[in-house]
Design an enzyme around this catalytic site. Structure first.
Site, PDB file in Angstrom:
ATOM      1  N   ASP A  11       6.436   6.583  -5.656  1.00 46.74           N
ATOM      2  CA  ASP A  11       7.272   6.796  -4.494  1.00 46.74           C
ATOM      3  C   ASP A  11       8.526   5.934  -4.684  1.00 46.74           C
ATOM      4  O   ASP A  11       8.522   5.021  -5.518  1.00 46.74           O
ATOM      5  CB  ASP A  11       6.495   6.376  -3.238  1.00 46.74           C
ATOM      6  CG  ASP A  11       7.332   6.465  -1.991  1.00 46.74           C
ATOM      7  OD1 ASP A  11       8.069   7.467  -1.830  1.00 46.74           O
ATOM      8  OD2 ASP A  11       7.258   5.525  -1.173  1.00 46.74           O
ATOM      9  N   ASP A  13      11.223   4.560  -1.932  1.00 51.26           N
ATOM     10  CA  ASP A  13      11.454   3.477  -0.966  1.00 51.26           C
ATOM     11  C   ASP A  13      10.171   2.689  -0.708  1.00 51.26           C
ATOM     12  O   ASP A  13       9.124   3.264  -0.407  1.00 51.26           O
ATOM     13  CB  ASP A  13      11.974   4.039   0.358  1.00 51.26           C
ATOM     14  CG  ASP A  13      13.331   4.722   0.198  1.00 51.26           C
ATOM     15  OD1 ASP A  13      13.880   4.727  -0.923  1.00 51.26           O
ATOM     16  OD2 ASP A  13      13.826   5.268   1.200  1.00 51.26           O
ATOM     17  N   GLY A  21      13.216   0.935   6.459  1.00 51.69           N
ATOM     18  CA  GLY A  21      12.796   1.412   7.776  1.00 51.69           C
ATOM     19  C   GLY A  21      13.082   2.889   7.990  1.00 51.69           C
ATOM     20  O   GLY A  21      12.489   3.520   8.841  1.00 51.69           O
ATOM     21  N   THR A  53       9.921  11.606  -4.129  1.00 50.57           N
ATOM     22  CA  THR A  53      10.415  11.009  -2.894  1.00 50.57           C
ATOM     23  C   THR A  53      10.874  12.050  -1.869  1.00 50.57           C
ATOM     24  O   THR A  53      11.542  13.027  -2.218  1.00 50.57           O
ATOM     25  CB  THR A  53      11.571  10.015  -3.220  1.00 50.57           C
ATOM     26  OG1 THR A  53      12.135   9.506  -2.012  1.00 50.57           O
ATOM     27  CG2 THR A  53      12.671  10.663  -4.036  1.00 50.57           C
ATOM     28  N   ASN A  54      10.495  11.851  -0.624  1.00 51.93           N
ATOM     29  CA  ASN A  54      11.003  12.681   0.474  1.00 51.93           C
ATOM     30  C   ASN A  54      12.426  12.233   0.802  1.00 51.93           C
ATOM     31  O   ASN A  54      12.655  11.040   1.030  1.00 51.93           O
ATOM     32  CB  ASN A  54      10.157  12.486   1.745  1.00 51.93           C
ATOM     33  CG  ASN A  54       8.837  13.218   1.701  1.00 51.93           C
ATOM     34  OD1 ASN A  54       8.560  13.977   0.777  1.00 51.93           O
ATOM     35  ND2 ASN A  54       8.009  12.989   2.718  1.00 51.93           N
ATOM     36  N   HIS A  94      14.276  18.656   2.157  1.00 48.20           N
ATOM     37  CA  HIS A  94      14.038  19.370   3.419  1.00 48.20           C
ATOM     38  C   HIS A  94      13.591  18.433   4.525  1.00 48.20           C
ATOM     39  O   HIS A  94      13.150  17.316   4.287  1.00 48.20           O
ATOM     40  CB  HIS A  94      12.962  20.448   3.201  1.00 48.20           C
ATOM     41  CG  HIS A  94      13.203  21.298   2.002  1.00 48.20           C
ATOM     42  ND1 HIS A  94      12.399  21.255   0.875  1.00 48.20           N
ATOM     43  CD2 HIS A  94      14.186  22.197   1.735  1.00 48.20           C
ATOM     44  CE1 HIS A  94      12.865  22.113  -0.032  1.00 48.20           C
ATOM     45  NE2 HIS A  94      13.942  22.686   0.456  1.00 48.20           N
ATOM     46  N   CYS A 102       8.373  23.395   4.123  1.00 45.47           N
ATOM     47  CA  CYS A 102       8.559  23.601   2.684  1.00 45.47           C
ATOM     48  C   CYS A 102       7.258  23.217   2.001  1.00 45.47           C
ATOM     49  O   CYS A 102       6.331  22.729   2.636  1.00 45.47           O
ATOM     50  CB  CYS A 102       9.715  22.745   2.173  1.00 45.47           C
ATOM     51  SG  CYS A 102       9.362  20.975   2.218  1.00 45.47           S
ATOM     52  N   CYS A 104       7.225  21.035  -0.568  1.00 52.25           N
ATOM     53  CA  CYS A 104       7.404  19.821  -1.366  1.00 52.25           C
ATOM     54  C   CYS A 104       7.425  18.528  -0.553  1.00 52.25           C
ATOM     55  O   CYS A 104       7.265  17.448  -1.126  1.00 52.25           O
ATOM     56  CB  CYS A 104       8.641  19.929  -2.257  1.00 52.25           C
ATOM     57  SG  CYS A 104      10.156  20.488  -1.493  1.00 52.25           S
ATOM     58  N   ASP A 131       3.584   3.813  -0.698  1.00 51.86           N
ATOM     59  CA  ASP A 131       3.351   2.865   0.398  1.00 51.86           C
ATOM     60  C   ASP A 131       3.032   3.562   1.714  1.00 51.86           C
ATOM     61  O   ASP A 131       3.030   2.929   2.761  1.00 51.86           O
ATOM     62  CB  ASP A 131       4.541   1.906   0.550  1.00 51.86           C
ATOM     63  CG  ASP A 131       5.820   2.615   0.962  1.00 51.86           C
ATOM     64  OD1 ASP A 131       5.898   3.853   0.797  1.00 51.86           O
ATOM     65  OD2 ASP A 131       6.741   1.920   1.444  1.00 51.86           O
TER      66      ASP A 131
HETATM   67 MG   LIG Z   1       7.901   4.814   0.635  1.00 49.77          MG
HETATM   68 ZN   LIG Z   2      10.719  20.129   0.585  1.00 49.36          ZN
END
Ligand SMILES: [Mg+2]
Ligand SMILES: [Zn+2]
Length: 163
Positions: A11, A13, A21, A53-54, A94, A102, A104, A131
């Site tokens: 991941d 962050d 945050g 990562t999102n 997204h 989505c 992903c 995390d």
């Molecule tokens: Mg994270």
């Molecule tokens: Zn996505």
């Protein structure tokens, strides 16, 4: 068929850079964590290192693809200077409230499945360090062993969980 690759997905962050945050919107707020030795160790054990990562902040218009690329290039460069190769970055641009569902956005496994397909990875020999519970869920759904850490917890503390 060449042998399958084993990988450690990471991941972003709270794992590679400081958790702020919420999405890191500005380059000035992007602080790389010192996990150089730990990731070098994993690399030396034969693991490919991939990021999942999102980045729903893209859907919200909080930053652009260019700004995100700048952060990722920086991350890649800093780790490279310490002998660590971050091979690829998979991100979900997204957000359900803005772009609908989505496949992903974690806890969905889509980002991991992209990496597994692209690099011929054996999920059963691979890990996902994150995390958030959703990272572990995404890992499990992709057949990868999830390892949950606290935000900004040094990766060195979980090396013994990785073969
Ligand atoms: Mg994270
Ligand atoms: Zn996505």
């Amino acid at each position: 068929m060449p042998d399958k690759v084993k990988a450690v997905f990471l991941d972003r962050d709270g794992v590679l850079n400081q958790e702020m945050g919420d999405y890191v919107r500005r380059f000035e707020d992007f602080h790389v964590l010192d996990n150089f030795d730990a990731l070098k160790t994993l690399q030396d054990r034969g693991y490919m290192l991939l990021i999942a990562t999102n980045q729903g902040g893209l859907a919200k218009g909080w930053y652009t693809e260019e700004e995100l690329a700048k952060m990722h290039n920086h991350l890649k460069q800093v780790y490279h200077e310490h002998g660590v190769e971050l091979t690829d970055f998979f991100y979900c641009p997204h957000h359900p409230n803005f772009t609908g569902d989505c496949d992903c956005r974690k806890p969905k496994p889509g980002l991991l499945l992209q990496g597994i397909a692209k690099y011929n990875i054996d999920p059963s020999k691979s890990y996902f360090i994150g995390d958030r519970e959703r990272d572990v869920e995404a890992g499990t759904a992709a057949g990868v062993k999830g390892i949950l850490i606290d935000s900004d917890q040094p990766i060195s503390t979980v090396l013994d969980q990785i073969a």
